[in-house]
Write a protein that holds these residues in place. Structure first.
Motif, PDB file in Angstrom:
ATOM      1  N   ALA A 154       0.834  -1.210   0.000  1.00  0.00           N
ATOM      2  CA  ALA A 154       0.000   0.000   0.000  1.00  0.00           C
ATOM      3  C   ALA A 154       0.867   1.257   0.000  1.00  0.00           C
ATOM      4  CB  ALA A 154      -0.928  -0.008   1.211  1.00  0.00           C
ATOM      5  N   ILE A 155       1.940   1.234   0.774  1.00  0.00           N
ATOM      6  CA  ILE A 155       2.852   2.380   0.813  1.00  0.00           C
ATOM      7  C   ILE A 155       3.499   2.587  -0.558  1.00  0.00           C
ATOM      8  CG2 ILE A 155       5.016   3.245   1.795  1.00  0.00           C
ATOM      9  CD1 ILE A 155       4.172   1.752   4.414  1.00  0.00           C
ATOM     10  N   CYS A 156       3.941   1.492  -1.186  1.00  0.00           N
ATOM     11  CA  CYS A 156       4.508   1.589  -2.538  1.00  0.00           C
ATOM     12  C   CYS A 156       3.484   2.143  -3.524  1.00  0.00           C
ATOM     13  CB  CYS A 156       4.985   0.217  -3.018  1.00  0.00           C
ATOM     14  SG  CYS A 156       6.501  -0.377  -2.242  1.00  0.00           S
ATOM     15  N   GLY A 157       2.216   1.874  -3.270  1.00  0.00           N
ATOM     16  CA  GLY A 157       1.151   2.361  -4.127  1.00  0.00           C
ATOM     17  C   GLY A 157       0.745   3.794  -3.854  1.00  0.00           C
ATOM     18  N   GLY A 158       1.388   4.449  -2.872  1.00  0.00           N
ATOM     19  CA  GLY A 158       1.115   5.838  -2.583  1.00  0.00           C
ATOM     20  C   GLY A 158      -0.046   6.086  -1.639  1.00  0.00           C
ATOM     21  N   ALA A 159      -0.443   5.088  -0.860  1.00  0.00           N
ATOM     22  CA  ALA A 159      -1.593   5.231   0.038  1.00  0.00           C
ATOM     23  C   ALA A 159      -1.291   6.180   1.187  1.00  0.00           C
ATOM     24  CB  ALA A 159      -1.993   3.868   0.589  1.00  0.00           C
ATOM     25  N   ASP A 160      -2.345   6.820   1.705  1.00  0.00           N
ATOM     26  CA  ASP A 160      -2.184   7.640   2.894  1.00  0.00           C
ATOM     27  C   ASP A 160      -2.180   6.744   4.136  1.00  0.00           C
ATOM     28  OD1 ASP A 160      -4.884   6.965   3.481  1.00  0.00           O
ATOM     29  OD2 ASP A 160      -5.636   8.813   2.574  1.00  0.00           O
ATOM     30  N   ALA A 161      -1.909   7.348   5.285  1.00  0.00           N
ATOM     31  CA  ALA A 161      -1.734   6.575   6.520  1.00  0.00           C
ATOM     32  C   ALA A 161      -2.976   5.772   6.880  1.00  0.00           C
ATOM     33  CB  ALA A 161      -1.360   7.512   7.667  1.00  0.00           C
ATOM     34  N   GLU A 162      -4.150   6.351   6.689  1.00  0.00           N
ATOM     35  CA  GLU A 162      -5.385   5.640   7.030  1.00  0.00           C
ATOM     36  C   GLU A 162      -5.582   4.414   6.143  1.00  0.00           C
ATOM     37  OE1 GLU A 162     -10.239   6.390   7.309  1.00  0.00           O
ATOM     38  OE2 GLU A 162      -8.889   8.067   6.867  1.00  0.00           O
ATOM     39  N   THR A 163      -5.306   4.560   4.863  1.00  0.00           N
ATOM     40  CA  THR A 163      -5.451   3.428   3.943  1.00  0.00           C
ATOM     41  C   THR A 163      -4.431   2.340   4.247  1.00  0.00           C
ATOM     42  OG1 THR A 163      -6.270   4.921   2.220  1.00  0.00           O
ATOM     43  CG2 THR A 163      -5.503   2.749   1.505  1.00  0.00           C
ATOM     44  N   VAL A 164      -3.201   2.755   4.550  1.00  0.00           N
ATOM     45  CA  VAL A 164      -2.169   1.779   4.926  1.00  0.00           C
ATOM     46  C   VAL A 164      -2.617   0.981   6.147  1.00  0.00           C
ATOM     47  CG1 VAL A 164       0.183   1.502   5.807  1.00  0.00           C
ATOM     48  CG2 VAL A 164      -0.263   3.087   3.926  1.00  0.00           C
ATOM     49  N   ALA A 165      -3.201   1.659   7.129  1.00  0.00           N
ATOM     50  CA  ALA A 165      -3.686   0.983   8.333  1.00  0.00           C
ATOM     51  C   ALA A 165      -4.791  -0.012   8.002  1.00  0.00           C
ATOM     52  CB  ALA A 165      -4.185   2.008   9.343  1.00  0.00           C
ATOM     53  N   GLN A 166      -5.669   0.334   7.074  1.00  0.00           N
ATOM     54  CA  GLN A 166      -6.742  -0.576   6.674  1.00  0.00           C
ATOM     55  C   GLN A 166      -6.183  -1.812   5.986  1.00  0.00           C
ATOM     56  OE1 GLN A 166      -9.125   2.079   4.290  1.00  0.00           O
ATOM     57  NE2 GLN A 166     -10.346   2.777   6.028  1.00  0.00           N
ATOM     58  N   PHE A 167      -5.194  -1.612   5.127  1.00  0.00           N
ATOM     59  CA  PHE A 167      -4.537  -2.757   4.486  1.00  0.00           C
ATOM     60  C   PHE A 167      -3.848  -3.618   5.538  1.00  0.00           C
ATOM     61  CE2 PHE A 167      -5.407  -0.760   0.518  1.00  0.00           C
ATOM     62  CZ  PHE A 167      -5.200  -1.706  -0.478  1.00  0.00           C
ATOM     63  N   GLY A 168      -3.218  -2.978   6.527  1.00  0.00           N
ATOM     64  CA  GLY A 168      -2.560  -3.730   7.586  1.00  0.00           C
ATOM     65  C   GLY A 168      -3.530  -4.575   8.390  1.00  0.00           C
ATOM     66  N   LEU A 169      -4.696  -4.013   8.695  1.00  0.00           N
ATOM     67  CA  LEU A 169      -5.715  -4.769   9.434  1.00  0.00           C
ATOM     68  C   LEU A 169      -6.191  -5.966   8.615  1.00  0.00           C
ATOM     69  CD1 LEU A 169      -7.547  -5.040  11.903  1.00  0.00           C
ATOM     70  CD2 LEU A 169      -9.171  -3.479  10.794  1.00  0.00           C
ATOM     71  N   ALA A 170      -6.373  -5.755   7.321  1.00  0.00           N
ATOM     72  CA  ALA A 170      -6.762  -6.877   6.450  1.00  0.00           C
ATOM     73  C   ALA A 170      -5.686  -7.959   6.468  1.00  0.00           C
ATOM     74  CB  ALA A 170      -6.988  -6.371   5.025  1.00  0.00           C
ATOM     75  N   GLY A 171      -4.419  -7.536   6.489  1.00  0.00           N
ATOM     76  CA  GLY A 171      -3.321  -8.498   6.550  1.00  0.00           C
ATOM     77  C   GLY A 171      -3.348  -9.319   7.820  1.00  0.00           C
ATOM     78  N   GLU A 172      -3.674  -8.685   8.945  1.00  0.00           N
ATOM     79  CA  GLU A 172      -3.779  -9.428  10.202  1.00  0.00           C
ATOM     80  C   GLU A 172      -4.872 -10.485  10.134  1.00  0.00           C
ATOM     81  OE1 GLU A 172      -4.267  -6.852  13.517  1.00  0.00           O
ATOM     82  OE2 GLU A 172      -2.204  -6.093  13.436  1.00  0.00           O
ATOM     83  N   LYS A 173      -6.024 -10.120   9.582  1.00  0.00           N
ATOM     84  CA  LYS A 173      -7.141 -11.069   9.476  1.00  0.00           C
ATOM     85  C   LYS A 173      -6.771 -12.233   8.565  1.00  0.00           C
ATOM     86  CE  LYS A 173      -9.826  -8.345  11.930  1.00  0.00           C
ATOM     87  NZ  LYS A 173     -10.111  -8.660  13.349  1.00  0.00           N
ATOM     88  N   ILE A 174      -6.151 -11.918   7.426  1.00  0.00           N
ATOM     89  CA  ILE A 174      -5.725 -12.971   6.505  1.00  0.00           C
ATOM     90  C   ILE A 174      -4.695 -13.869   7.180  1.00  0.00           C
ATOM     91  CG2 ILE A 174      -4.468 -13.431   4.354  1.00  0.00           C
ATOM     92  CD1 ILE A 174      -5.701 -10.790   3.284  1.00  0.00           C
ATOM     93  N   GLY A 175      -3.757 -13.268   7.898  1.00  0.00           N
ATOM     94  CA  GLY A 175      -2.691 -14.036   8.536  1.00  0.00           C
ATOM     95  C   GLY A 175      -3.193 -14.996   9.589  1.00  0.00           C
ATOM     96  N   VAL A 176      -4.125 -14.551  10.408  1.00  0.00           N
ATOM     97  CA  VAL A 176      -4.685 -15.430  11.447  1.00  0.00           C
ATOM     98  C   VAL A 176      -5.460 -16.577  10.799  1.00  0.00           C
ATOM     99  CG1 VAL A 176      -6.353 -15.567  13.333  1.00  0.00           C
ATOM    100  CG2 VAL A 176      -4.751 -13.654  13.238  1.00  0.00           C
ATOM    101  N   ALA A 177      -6.270 -16.258   9.793  1.00  0.00           N
ATOM    102  CA  ALA A 177      -7.027 -17.305   9.098  1.00  0.00           C
ATOM    103  C   ALA A 177      -6.084 -18.305   8.438  1.00  0.00           C
ATOM    104  CB  ALA A 177      -7.950 -16.676   8.057  1.00  0.00           C
TER     105      ALA A 177
END
Length: 232
Positions: free
Chosen positions: A190-213
């Motif tokens: 997301a950072i490489c894609g130019g996302a702002d901090a809020e969007t990066v955080a949303q992608f990070g949360l999605a990553g946590e959910k995917i990782g646990v699953a």
């Protein structure tokens, strides 16, 4: 947007180029690093990184060094995780584990080599293109792999070996040992894609959910599947 197979092809080509760029290093070290890095696998983390970047309109080619570094870090962690002092596994990705082929000493050094080359790969990308995106991508990956992520999860996993686990401890292990690196992959992309901090955080949360699953499914498959099916 590309397909998983197309992202995978990009990653495989870039990883091969990274190995070729090493030049002269001790032959046995190169063989041991190449043995595990070239063993295949899903390449889930680098694919997710590239997909996140692509989704946000970023340049996938600019993100490739970070995707490669992420896979090198993941592979180093598997080599070390398989060692007798850790999980003591004989097979990984359908072939003998690194220490079974090259010995424990060279397996440790091969893992070290992949980790440090990953950091150098990201540093090179930052030097060639010194922007908040490149440095931010590097930090997200290092954070997910380090003492605030994967490493801490592995420490608790080792400490709790053979002991009864409560749900809070199990969640902590999953969130750190597995999900932190996947969170880092999506944040970095997301950072490489130019996302702002809020969007990066949303992608990070999605990553946590995917990782646990992902880890829950992997734990189930470890019990219900065979060596031939899982490759480990």
């Amino acid at each position: 947007m590309k397909t998983y197979a197309e992202y995978l092809q990009l990653v495989e080509g870039a990883l091969s180029a990274q190995l070729a760029s090493l030049g002269y290093i001790p032959e046995k070290l190169f063989e041991a690093m190449d043995y595990s890095l070239s063993a295949g696998g899903k390449r889930l983390r680098p694919v997710l990184l590239l997909a996140a970047c692509d989704t946000l309109g970023g340049d996938v080619n600019e993100a490739l060094p970070f995707a490669c570094a992420l896979e090198m870090i993941h592979t180093y962690s598997l080599i070390h995780d398989d060692l007798p002092a850790m999980d003591n596994d004989d097979y990984r990705r359908g072939r003998l584990t690194n220490h079974k082929v090259y010995g424990e000493d060279m397996a440790i050094l091969a893992g070290d080599g992949l980790l440090h080359h990953a950091m150098e790969t990201m540093a090179d990308a930052c030097l060639k293109n010194p922007t908040p995106q490149t440095t931010g991508a590097m930090k997200a990956i290092a954070h997910g792999a380090g003492v605030f992520g994967m490493l801490t999860g592995q420490v608790v996993d080792v400490f709790m070996e053979g002991k009864p686990l409560d749900i809070e401890t199990l969640d902590f292990i999953h969130l750190n040992k597995t999900a932190a690196m996947i969170r880092g992959a999506l944040e970095s992309g997301a950072i490489c894609g130019g996302a702002d901090a809020e969007t990066v955080a949303q992608f990070g949360l999605a990553g946590e959910k995917i990782g646990v699953a992902f880890q829950i499914l992997d734990d189930i498959l470890d019990v219900t599947s065979t060596l031939e099916e899982l490759g480990k």
